[in-house]
Structure formats: structure tokens, C-alpha cells
Design a protein around this motif. Structure first.
Motif, mmCIF file in Angstrom:
data_model
loop_
_atom_site.group_PDB
_atom_site.id
_atom_site.type_symbol
_atom_site.label_atom_id
_atom_site.label_comp_id
_atom_site.label_asym_id
_atom_site.label_seq_id
_atom_site.Cartn_x
_atom_site.Cartn_y
_atom_site.Cartn_z
ATOM 1 N N MET A 13 0.842 -1.167 0.000
ATOM 2 C CA MET A 13 0.000 0.000 0.000
ATOM 3 C C MET A 13 0.900 1.247 0.000
ATOM 4 S SD MET A 13 -3.025 0.907 2.764
ATOM 5 C CE MET A 13 -3.558 -0.769 2.770
ATOM 6 N N GLU A 14 0.550 2.233 -0.795
ATOM 7 C CA GLU A 14 1.336 3.459 -0.887
ATOM 8 C C GLU A 14 1.070 4.368 0.304
ATOM 9 O OE1 GLU A 14 1.272 5.530 -4.583
ATOM 10 O OE2 GLU A 14 1.206 3.687 -5.747
ATOM 11 N N GLU A 15 2.006 5.276 0.545
ATOM 12 C CA GLU A 15 1.920 6.184 1.685
ATOM 13 C C GLU A 15 0.618 6.978 1.723
ATOM 14 O OE1 GLU A 15 4.865 9.243 2.310
ATOM 15 O OE2 GLU A 15 6.147 7.872 3.415
ATOM 16 N N LEU A 16 0.204 7.534 0.593
ATOM 17 C CA LEU A 16 -1.001 8.363 0.552
ATOM 18 C C LEU A 16 -2.225 7.542 0.930
ATOM 19 C CD1 LEU A 16 -2.500 10.975 -0.011
ATOM 20 C CD2 LEU A 16 -2.517 10.369 -2.441
ATOM 21 N N GLU A 17 -2.368 6.383 0.334
ATOM 22 C CA GLU A 17 -3.506 5.515 0.634
ATOM 23 C C GLU A 17 -3.472 5.080 2.098
ATOM 24 O OE1 GLU A 17 -5.474 1.268 -0.824
ATOM 25 O OE2 GLU A 17 -3.603 1.967 -1.740
ATOM 26 N N LEU A 18 -2.300 4.707 2.565
ATOM 27 C CA LEU A 18 -2.143 4.275 3.947
ATOM 28 C C LEU A 18 -2.524 5.403 4.917
ATOM 29 C CD1 LEU A 18 -1.189 1.937 5.734
ATOM 30 C CD2 LEU A 18 1.126 2.838 5.554
ATOM 31 N N SER A 19 -2.068 6.605 4.639
ATOM 32 C CA SER A 19 -2.389 7.728 5.522
ATOM 33 C C SER A 19 -3.880 8.044 5.496
ATOM 34 C CB SER A 19 -1.571 8.965 5.165
ATOM 35 O OG SER A 19 -1.887 9.446 3.886
ATOM 36 N N ASN A 20 -4.500 7.969 4.332
ATOM 37 C CA ASN A 20 -5.944 8.223 4.244
ATOM 38 C C ASN A 20 -6.743 7.193 5.034
ATOM 39 O OD1 ASN A 20 -5.749 10.560 2.706
ATOM 40 N ND2 ASN A 20 -5.819 9.446 0.764
ATOM 41 N N LEU A 21 -6.346 5.929 4.947
ATOM 42 C CA LEU A 21 -7.042 4.886 5.701
ATOM 43 C C LEU A 21 -6.809 5.041 7.207
ATOM 44 C CD1 LEU A 21 -6.447 1.815 3.365
ATOM 45 C CD2 LEU A 21 -8.626 2.961 3.832
ATOM 46 N N CYS A 22 -5.612 5.436 7.587
ATOM 47 C CA CYS A 22 -5.328 5.658 9.014
ATOM 48 C C CYS A 22 -6.147 6.828 9.553
ATOM 49 C CB CYS A 22 -3.831 5.872 9.244
ATOM 50 S SG CYS A 22 -2.868 4.353 9.138
ATOM 51 N N LYS A 23 -6.351 7.855 8.718
ATOM 52 C CA LYS A 23 -7.200 8.978 9.133
ATOM 53 C C LYS A 23 -8.611 8.491 9.443
ATOM 54 C CE LYS A 23 -5.098 13.002 7.024
ATOM 55 N NZ LYS A 23 -5.191 14.089 6.056
ATOM 56 N N LYS A 24 -9.034 7.457 8.730
ATOM 57 C CA LYS A 24 -10.372 6.890 8.937
ATOM 58 C C LYS A 24 -10.373 5.835 10.044
ATOM 59 C CE LYS A 24 -11.587 7.664 4.125
ATOM 60 N NZ LYS A 24 -11.841 7.039 2.814
ATOM 61 N N ARG A 25 -9.216 5.679 10.708
ATOM 62 C CA ARG A 25 -9.029 4.732 11.819
ATOM 63 C C ARG A 25 -9.237 3.275 11.391
ATOM 64 N NH1 ARG A 25 -7.795 7.946 15.870
ATOM 65 N NH2 ARG A 25 -8.890 9.866 16.220
ATOM 66 N N ASP A 26 -8.823 2.977 10.160
ATOM 67 C CA ASP A 26 -8.875 1.611 9.646
ATOM 68 C C ASP A 26 -7.831 0.760 10.371
ATOM 69 O OD1 ASP A 26 -7.668 -0.513 7.698
ATOM 70 O OD2 ASP A 26 -9.644 -0.058 6.839
ATOM 71 N N ALA A 27 -8.278 -0.265 11.074
ATOM 72 C CA ALA A 27 -7.385 -1.082 11.908
ATOM 73 C C ALA A 27 -6.312 -1.793 11.088
ATOM 74 C CB ALA A 27 -8.197 -2.096 12.702
#
Length: 184
Positions: free
Chosen positions: A1-15
Motif C-alpha cells: 500500500m502506498e503512503e497516501l492511501e495508507l495515511s488516508n485509511l489511518c485517518k479513517k481509523r482503519d485497523a
């Protein structure tokens, strides 16, 4: 997973994304913590505390291109480590420049230093007193000026300069001792 996608999912609190973030960056962030704390157990605690700050602060993260997530997390770990040292009053003791002896010409040359295993050099840095190690890390590795270091640590610029001088002197002595032991 790329940094941008990973950061967006983390913002959504994706476990799953949070777990992946930890797996990708924990070793790097732990290295930062140990660089400042000088102690593995403390570094592990700092990594834990810093990661909680990271996961709870994603709404403050702004994507600025590849590498910006890593840089943001690095900064949080450095700040977490510095706060720990401030709280423990392990840094910030004033040392007046006038107390520093004139530099001696016993510093090892770059070729000598290149022959020392990286693990040995890291151990020498880890063994520095907390204040010296912190200033050394901020100046050499974080590329901070003495004024910036003074502001971060709550000390004056002269104290930062003197602690860096003493750190370098101590490292030079350790390197020279090691070179003598190795017969180099």
C-alpha cells in the motif's frame, strides 16, 4: 500500500491500515527512540507512546508528497523522546563555554572513522551522557542549529554548542581508544 492511501485509511481509523503502518515503520521509529534514550526498554516505551500519538493525531497530518508521512512520524517520535528527556530532567543542564578546554588535535580522521563498524559507532553515541547525546543527535542527524536546539531543549545557544563540543570530544576519545585496541 502506498503512503497516501495508507495515511488516508489511518485517518479513517482503519485497523488494518494502522497495523500495516506499524509493521512498516516500527523499526525505523524505534531506532529514533533508542538514539535519544540510549536504552532499549525506554525506547520501547517511547515507541509505544509515540505510536499512540501518531494514531490519535492523523487529523493533523497533511500529505505533502512521498515521504511526508514518514517525516511526520519521525518528527513525532523525536518530540516524544525529547519530551521524555525533559520530563526526566536529563537534558538542559547549563554548561558555560568558558569551562571548555581548547580543542586538541587528537580527533580521528575520516578514514579512521570509516574503518569502524557502524554498530560500534552507534554504541559510542548511545553511551554519551543524555544531554550530549541529545544535542549531538539534534545537530548532526536532525540538522538543527544551536538556536533551534536551544529553543527545543530550553537551553541557551552557548550551552548547545558546548554540549556538542563535549560530545564530539568524548566520541573522538572513544574512537581513538578503539583504534588503539584494534592496532590501527
Amino acid at each position: 500500500m502506498e503512503e497516501l492511501e495508507l495515511s488516508n485509511l489511518c485517518k479513517k481509523r482503519d485497523a488494518r491500515a494502522q497495523k500495516e503502518l506499524y509493521e512498516l515503520y516500527a523499526n525505523r521509529l524505534y531506532a529514533i527512540c533508542i538514539r535519544y534514550s540510549g536504552d532499549r526498554d525506554t525506547a520501547q516505551d517511547l515507541l509505544h507512546d509515540g505510536f499512540i500519538k501518531i494514531l490519535c493525531s492523523f487529523e493533523k497530518f497533511t500529505w505533502r508528497g512521498e515521504g511526508s508521512l514518514r517525516a511526520w512520524m519521525d518528527r513525532i517520535m523525536v518530540n516524544t523522546s525529547l519530551q521524555y528527556l525533559r520530563d526526566k530532567k536529563k537534558i538542559g543542564q547549563e554548561i558555560e563555554l568558558e569551562q571548555i578546554p581548547d580543542p586538541e588535535n587528537d580527533e580521528p580522521n575520516d578514514n579512521d572513522i570509516d574503518s569502524i563498524p557502524q554498530k560500534v559507532l552507534f554504541q559510542f553515541i548511545k553511551d554519551l551522557p543524555d544531554g550530549y547525546r541529545t544535542v549531538f543527535n539534534l545537530y548532526v542527524l536532525e540538522k538543527k542549529s544551536h538556536r533551534e536546539i536551544g529553543e527545543i531543549l530550553g537551553i541557551n545557544e552557548r550551552s548547545s554548542a558546548s554540549q556538542l563540543f563535549r560530545a564530539k570530544k568524548t566520541l573522538a576519545e572513544r574512537i581513538n581508544e578503539w583504534m588503539d585496541e584494534q592496532g590501527k
